[in-house]
Design a protein around this motif. Structure first.
Motif, PDB file in Angstrom:
ATOM      1  N   UNK A 635      -8.978  -9.953   1.786  1.00  0.00           N
ATOM      2  CA  UNK A 635      -7.561  -9.921   2.107  1.00  0.00           C
ATOM      3  C   UNK A 635      -7.081  -8.477   1.989  1.00  0.00           C
ATOM      4  N   UNK A 636      -6.259  -8.036   2.927  1.00  0.00           N
ATOM      5  CA  UNK A 636      -5.684  -6.696   2.866  1.00  0.00           C
ATOM      6  C   UNK A 636      -4.255  -6.769   2.358  1.00  0.00           C
ATOM      7  N   UNK A 637      -3.907  -5.837   1.485  1.00  0.00           N
ATOM      8  CA  UNK A 637      -2.564  -5.843   0.903  1.00  0.00           C
ATOM      9  C   UNK A 637      -2.189  -4.443   0.445  1.00  0.00           C
ATOM     10  N   UNK A 638      -0.952  -4.312  -0.015  1.00  0.00           N
ATOM     11  CA  UNK A 638      -0.432  -3.029  -0.472  1.00  0.00           C
ATOM     12  C   UNK A 638      -0.947  -2.702  -1.868  1.00  0.00           C
ATOM     13  N   UNK A 639      -0.815  -1.446  -2.298  1.00  0.00           N
ATOM     14  CA  UNK A 639      -1.166  -1.111  -3.681  1.00  0.00           C
ATOM     15  C   UNK A 639      -0.416  -1.956  -4.708  1.00  0.00           C
ATOM     16  N   UNK A 640       0.843  -2.266  -4.440  1.00  0.00           N
ATOM     17  CA  UNK A 640       1.589  -3.118  -5.364  1.00  0.00           C
ATOM     18  C   UNK A 640       0.921  -4.483  -5.510  1.00  0.00           C
ATOM     19  N   UNK A 641       0.584  -5.100  -4.391  1.00  0.00           N
ATOM     20  CA  UNK A 641      -0.014  -6.442  -4.424  1.00  0.00           C
ATOM     21  C   UNK A 641      -1.422  -6.387  -5.008  1.00  0.00           C
ATOM     22  N   UNK A 642      -2.179  -5.341  -4.674  1.00  0.00           N
ATOM     23  CA  UNK A 642      -3.522  -5.190  -5.230  1.00  0.00           C
ATOM     24  C   UNK A 642      -3.467  -5.128  -6.752  1.00  0.00           C
ATOM     25  N   UNK A 643      -2.570  -4.302  -7.293  1.00  0.00           N
ATOM     26  CA  UNK A 643      -2.470  -4.166  -8.746  1.00  0.00           C
ATOM     27  C   UNK A 643      -1.981  -5.459  -9.384  1.00  0.00           C
ATOM     28  N   UNK A 644      -0.989  -6.094  -8.790  1.00  0.00           N
ATOM     29  CA  UNK A 644      -0.477  -7.349  -9.335  1.00  0.00           C
ATOM     30  C   UNK A 644      -1.554  -8.425  -9.325  1.00  0.00           C
TER      31      UNK A 644
END
Length: 664
Positions: A635-644
């Motif tokens: 899944x690809x996501x933003x740095x915010x979503x990756x960290x969360x």
């Protein structure tokens, strides 16, 4: 108005005869395999009535690890990355298809010319598809493979008709037709140097307001097609430009170096070596994962050989070698380095990687090319460019907290004005008041992923953000930066309100599978989380990871057992930035492994790759094509979503990460 080019005419009278095998890539993998074994009971004409496989990426035409080879062995690896593949190594080459057929967007993904050579060495001479990605199509043309999206011609061939070559080139420009007739770019240039044929005219328009892309092209026209007085370049026409910056990485340099020596002789040198850069960034951590794979020692030796050959070529010919770092990994990923240190507004930047468009963040016309193009440019600095249509993306308002440029790009990939093939070969020009709220790193993210939309490239008009970036690295600034003329035209304008963008995620298989994160209702357990690559390894990306992890540390939350989390910086300067701010210590304290610069997991060549098909990864990289980062689901996501997601143990947003952890 026309200007003559120093090129030769074509071999007239050449025809395309209906002989040889035809491979029709349908959506049904069993049907594809049956054709290769001779067990298919339907003719190619009958198979054309089936749904054709679309969005075949270069990762599917040839997996990344196969690019450790750069000779005829590539033919054995043709289509080994095809999703749901039911055939083995050498099957396509044994079948030797003269014609290969598929659906929309053939060749999406990398600019790797290995994919085209894999088809060529497997016997392919003619490729039909409903549409083509720009770099793939240009690579085919450069090596003498015909491409065609007119299926009436395919029907005629299958019916036994012999067709003139001109039937396949009628929509090409004059220069493109000459390259095709002469068997590829090197044949074209040999004929140009020999002066053995006719001259090809390039068309120009009269004076008119021009957008920034047209102005950059006009400023860099090569002497062989200089701009006549009072003229302007014509959209859709092809011109040779003089490149300001040329770079290649270790995947491609050895192949291109071989071409360079073969075509131009052992005494040939680089034209203006100071503007050439050689990066060892893609495979610098590959040995850490290749050892666990079949043929691991052989693959590692192949990787090391690529590095040796690249370094030797750079040492012999000059240029800047950006090699391994003393602390492991690379000194920088090529795209990060070019934006941080090299690219300037108004330049033409070419590199052997489709994400070269990252440098559009500073107002450069930057785009990926293949091995043939880069080898030719080493000799004469020239690159052939078809003037593209421009789509202006008018950004308005400001992003909400917890939303960033990665979400904007994923939202654009799903936008009805962008999705499908609507942007193939075009340029995305980010503009508007919202553009001025985005820092250089966020601009780089948007430009980086323009190629995922099928665009040629993307760029921002230079402004005070650009000037501040150049000033930080000691560059100049001022009114000489190119900007669009008032009244300049574009093919379309798309208005996007930044405050309406919400956290996004691209579902496994394709970056264009983008949906709002809130729409993903199922519980997505994760095995690995990866924040890095040229898209997610910049300084501002580190700020975003750190913002989430700091909240986690304050609440005593760590990455849970059973989840592996990685943050990989894009350059040594980003690593220094992260260390100075205490980010490295923070990341490690919450259970995240910090990695030195490298493309790494993004190219299936470093820590963070999946090892089993059932593994799930959430990643800040730019692509999730099948096999791109291992056999698992990405899944690809933003740095915010990756960290969360890392601290929640499941796909989640920043707002939901703690409640998700408690309910998991």
């Amino acid at each position: 108005m026309r200007q003559h080019l120093e090129t030769t005419g074509a071999r007239r009278g050449r025809t395309i005869a209906p002989h040889g095998n035809v491979l029709v890539l349908t959506e049904d993998p069993g049907t594809v395999a049956a054709q290769l074994t001779g067990a298919c009971d339907r003719t190619p004409a009958q198979l054309l009535e089936e749904p054709l496989r679309a969005n075949i990426s270069t990762d599917e035409i040839i997996p990344g690890w196969c690019c450790y080879w750069y000779d005829e062995k590539l033919g054995d690896y043709a289509y080994l990355g095809l999703r749901d593949r039911q055939f083995g190594e050498g099957a396509v080459k044994k079948f030797a298809p003269r014609i290969i057929v598929s659906g929309e967007a053939k060749g999406c993904g990398s600019s790797r010319e290995h994919a085209v050579y894999a088809e060529k060495y497997a016997g392919v001479e003619l490729v039909f598809a409903r549409s083509f990605e720009r770099i793939y199509q240009q690579n085919c043309r450069n090596v003498g493979i015909l491409t065609c999206d007119d299926f009436t011609l395919l029907d005629a061939l299958l019916a036994g008709e012999e067709l003139p070559l001109e039937a396949f080139t009628r929509r090409a420009t004059a220069v493109e037709r000459s390259i095709i007739h002469l068997g590829g770019l090197f044949g074209f240039n040999r004929a140009s140097r020999d002066g053995t044929g006719t001259r090809v005219a390039a068309a120009f328009d009269g004076a008119r307001p021009r957008n920034i892309v047209e102005k950059i092209i006009e400023s860099r026209l090569a002497p062989r097609n200089a701009l006549p007085e009072g003229a302007s370049v014509r959209v859709g026409e092809s011109y040779f430009l003089t490149a300001d910056v040329r770079f290649s990485h270790e995947y491609v340099t050895p192949m291109a170096a071989g071409m360079f020596r073969q075509q131009f002789g052992p005494e040939a040198g680089l034209d203006d070596p100071d503007s050439c850069y050689f990066f060892q960034d893609h495979l610098s951590l590959a040995s850490q994962v290749l050892g666990q794979r079949p043929k691991g020692p052989e693959l590692i030796e192949r990787v090391e050989n690529l590095g040796r050959r690249q370094e030797a070529f750079a040492a012999l010919n000059g240029g800047h070698f950006i090699g391994p770092a003393d602390t492991g990994g690379s000194r920088a990923i090529c795209h990060n380095y070019i934006v941080e240190n090299v690219a300037e507004p108004g330049q033409v930047v070419i590199g052997t990687d489709s994400h070269t468009c990252t440098a559009g963040a500073v107002g450069a016309l930057a785009f990926g090319v293949g091995a043939t193009d880069i080898a030719n440019s080493w000799y004469n600095r020239e690159i052939l460019v078809k003037v593209p249509d421009v789509i202006r993306v008018d950004l308005r308002g400001d992003l909400r907290p917890g939303v960033c440029a990665k979400d904007v790009m994923l939202a654009l990939l799903a936008h009805p004005r962008i999705e499908g093939s609507r942007t193939l070969g075009k340029v995305l020009l980010f503009d508007g008041p919202g553009a001025r709220s985005l820092n250089m790193d966020e601009r780089a993210t948007l430009c980086n992923m323009a190629v995922e939309a099928g665009a040629m490239t993307a760029l921002f008009e230079p402004d005070e953000i650009t000037d501040a970036h150049l000033a930080r690295r000691g560059g100049g600034s001022g009114p000489e930066h190119p900007r669009s003329d008032e009244g300049a035209g574009c093919a379309a304008t798309l208005a996007l309100a930044l405050d309406t963008i919400e956290p996004m995620v691209a579902l496994p298989g394709d970056p264009r599978n983008a949906v709002p994160l809130a729409s993903v209702r199922e519980h997505v357990r994760v095995d690995k989380v990866y924040g890095g690559s040229c898209t997610g390894g910049k300084a501002y990306d580190m700020d975003m990871y750190a913002g989430v992890f700091e909240r986690a540390r304050e609440r005593g939350v760590r990455v849970p057992e059973g989840v592996q989390a990685f943050i990989q910086v894009g350059s040594e300067s980003v690593m220094e930035y992260a260390r100075e701010r205490g980010y490295v210590e923070l990341f490690e304290e919450v259970g995240v492994r910090v990695l030195p610069p490298s493309c790494g997991a993004c190219i299936n060549a470093g820590p963070g790759v999946s090892v089993r098909p059932d593994e799930v990864t959430v990643s800040a990289q730019n692509r999730n094509f099948p096999g791109r980062s291992g056999p698992g689901q990405v899944y690809l996501a933003s740095p915010y979503v990756v960290a969360a997601t890392a601290v929640a143990g499941r796909l989640t947003s920043v707002e939901d990460m703690f409640t998700a952890r408690e309910s998991a």
